[in-house]
Structures are given as C-alpha cells and as structure tokens.
Design a protein around this motif. Structure first.
Motif, PDB file in Angstrom:
ATOM      1  N   TYR A  72       0.336   1.196   7.550  1.00 68.30           N
ATOM      2  CA  TYR A  72      -0.389   1.511   6.325  1.00 68.30           C
ATOM      3  C   TYR A  72      -1.876   1.617   6.630  1.00 68.30           C
ATOM      4  O   TYR A  72      -2.337   1.179   7.674  1.00 68.30           O
ATOM      5  N   ASP A  73      -2.615   2.213   5.684  1.00 65.76           N
ATOM      6  CA  ASP A  73      -4.060   2.377   5.848  1.00 65.76           C
ATOM      7  C   ASP A  73      -4.835   1.362   5.032  1.00 65.76           C
ATOM      8  O   ASP A  73      -5.887   0.897   5.459  1.00 65.76           O
ATOM      9  N   THR A 127      -3.180  11.826   4.685  1.00 63.57           N
ATOM     10  CA  THR A 127      -2.364  11.065   3.743  1.00 63.57           C
ATOM     11  C   THR A 127      -2.667   9.593   3.952  1.00 63.57           C
ATOM     12  O   THR A 127      -2.512   9.075   5.058  1.00 63.57           O
ATOM     13  N   VAL A 177      -1.870   5.679   3.042  1.00 57.86           N
ATOM     14  CA  VAL A 177      -0.767   4.837   2.594  1.00 57.86           C
ATOM     15  C   VAL A 177      -1.315   3.469   2.215  1.00 57.86           C
ATOM     16  O   VAL A 177      -2.010   2.832   3.014  1.00 57.86           O
ATOM     17  N   TRP A 178      -1.033   3.049   0.989  1.00 53.21           N
ATOM     18  CA  TRP A 178      -1.349   1.699   0.534  1.00 53.21           C
ATOM     19  C   TRP A 178      -0.080   0.880   0.631  1.00 53.21           C
ATOM     20  O   TRP A 178       0.996   1.361   0.287  1.00 53.21           O
ATOM     21  N   ARG A 179      -0.174  -0.367   1.062  1.00 60.04           N
ATOM     22  CA  ARG A 179       0.985  -1.272   1.105  1.00 60.04           C
ATOM     23  C   ARG A 179       0.595  -2.576   0.443  1.00 60.04           C
ATOM     24  O   ARG A 179      -0.447  -3.155   0.735  1.00 60.04           O
ATOM     25  N   THR A 182       5.048   0.626  -1.045  1.00 60.61           N
ATOM     26  CA  THR A 182       3.950   1.489  -0.624  1.00 60.61           C
ATOM     27  C   THR A 182       3.730   2.600  -1.635  1.00 60.61           C
ATOM     28  O   THR A 182       4.606   2.941  -2.426  1.00 60.61           O
ATOM     29  N   GLU A 198       1.490   6.480  -1.495  1.00 57.50           N
ATOM     30  CA  GLU A 198       0.683   7.347  -0.646  1.00 57.50           C
ATOM     31  C   GLU A 198       0.161   8.540  -1.416  1.00 57.50           C
ATOM     32  O   GLU A 198       0.754   8.970  -2.417  1.00 57.50           O
ATOM     33  N   HIS A 199      -0.976   9.048  -0.939  1.00 58.11           N
ATOM     34  CA  HIS A 199      -1.602  10.219  -1.554  1.00 58.11           C
ATOM     35  C   HIS A 199      -2.325  10.985  -0.449  1.00 58.11           C
ATOM     36  O   HIS A 199      -2.954  10.384   0.417  1.00 58.11           O
ATOM     37  N   THR A 200      -2.234  12.320  -0.511  1.00 50.42           N
ATOM     38  CA  THR A 200      -2.925  13.168   0.452  1.00 50.42           C
ATOM     39  C   THR A 200      -4.230  13.657  -0.171  1.00 50.42           C
ATOM     40  O   THR A 200      -4.226  14.200  -1.277  1.00 50.42           O
TER      41      THR A 200
END
Length: 141
Positions: free
Chosen positions: A34-35, A55, A57-59, A110, A112-114
């Motif tokens: 994840y980011d 993209t 990614v939140w977790r 999670t 996610e968004h681009t």
C-alpha cells in the motif's frame, strides 16, 4: 543464588516478555502492499507525491473503521472525485457516512484511486475529521 544473578534473570525475563509483547503490535502489512496507511487518527504518510497516472492504494492498518473522501472543492480542475464506497460527490459520501457508515474501510480493507491530473488533492477520514485525520496527494509531472 546471589543477588546479581537474580537481578539478571529478572531483567532477562522482562526483556523477553516485552519483546514478545511488542512483536504482536508490529504491523503485519508490508509497506509495499500500500501507499498510505491508516492509523488510529492519521494517514501515514499525511502527504504523498506521485506522478500523473499513479494508482494510490490506502490500507486500513488500524483496528478502527476509516474512510477516504476527497474534499471536493479543493480538487484540481478536471480531476475525478474519489471516495471509499464509490460515491460521486463529497455530499453523497458524507450523507452515506451519517446514515449507514457508508464507505467504511475495516482493518486490512483497501481503497485505490488513479490520479491523472497534476495538482493537489486533499482528503479526509469522515469519522475522524474533527481529530484532524486529513491527507494530501500531490501529483506532479
């Protein structure tokens, strides 16, 4: 047994117990998965810089439920709105949260968004907004 030997054994036992206890508190998620992590009341990191087309990614790495909701009025022109739960506007995300805890991410979930357009994207965790749980994605070429 002399006093120094007893003290050493007690300290060794305490050290082993403390280390074992802390091991259970360590995150079980690899940062490469994840980011942005979600702590009790903070995004980590609070600010992330990425290139267009990335993209993110939140977790949810905490035991509390969280959301990811863009502050719609701060989005760059032509940028797509984003919110966990797939809502099309900040107002819809807020209403869903108030009515049914919509958009809630549980532990290990999670979202996610681009990010296509350069600019600054501010977002919030709705249930922890008053506690200051806000973050920023900066997209730059």
């Amino acid at each position: 047994m002399t006093q120094p030997q007893t003290r050493r054994r007690v300290l060794a036992a305490l050290g082993t117990a403390a280390t074992g206890g802390l091991a259970g508190c360590a995150s079980v998620f690899a940062a490469s998965e994840y980011d942005v992590g979600m702590r009790t009341q903070a995004f980590a990191p609070e600010t992330l810089r990425v290139e267009p087309g990335t993209t993110v990614v939140w977790r949810n790495t905490s035991t509390r439920g969280h959301t990811v909701t863009a502050y719609e009025d701060t989005l760059p022109d032509e940028a797509a709105f984003f919110a966990s739960g797939g809502y099309e506007s900040e107002a819809a995300a807020r209403e869903a949260w108030q009515e049914t805890s919509g958009g809630r991410l549980e532990t290990d979930d999670t979202f996610e968004h681009t990010f296509e357009s350069p600019g600054q994207y501010s977002y919030v965790c709705l249930p922890h907004e008053e506690g200051g749980m806000v973050g920023t994605i900066i997209v730059e070429a």
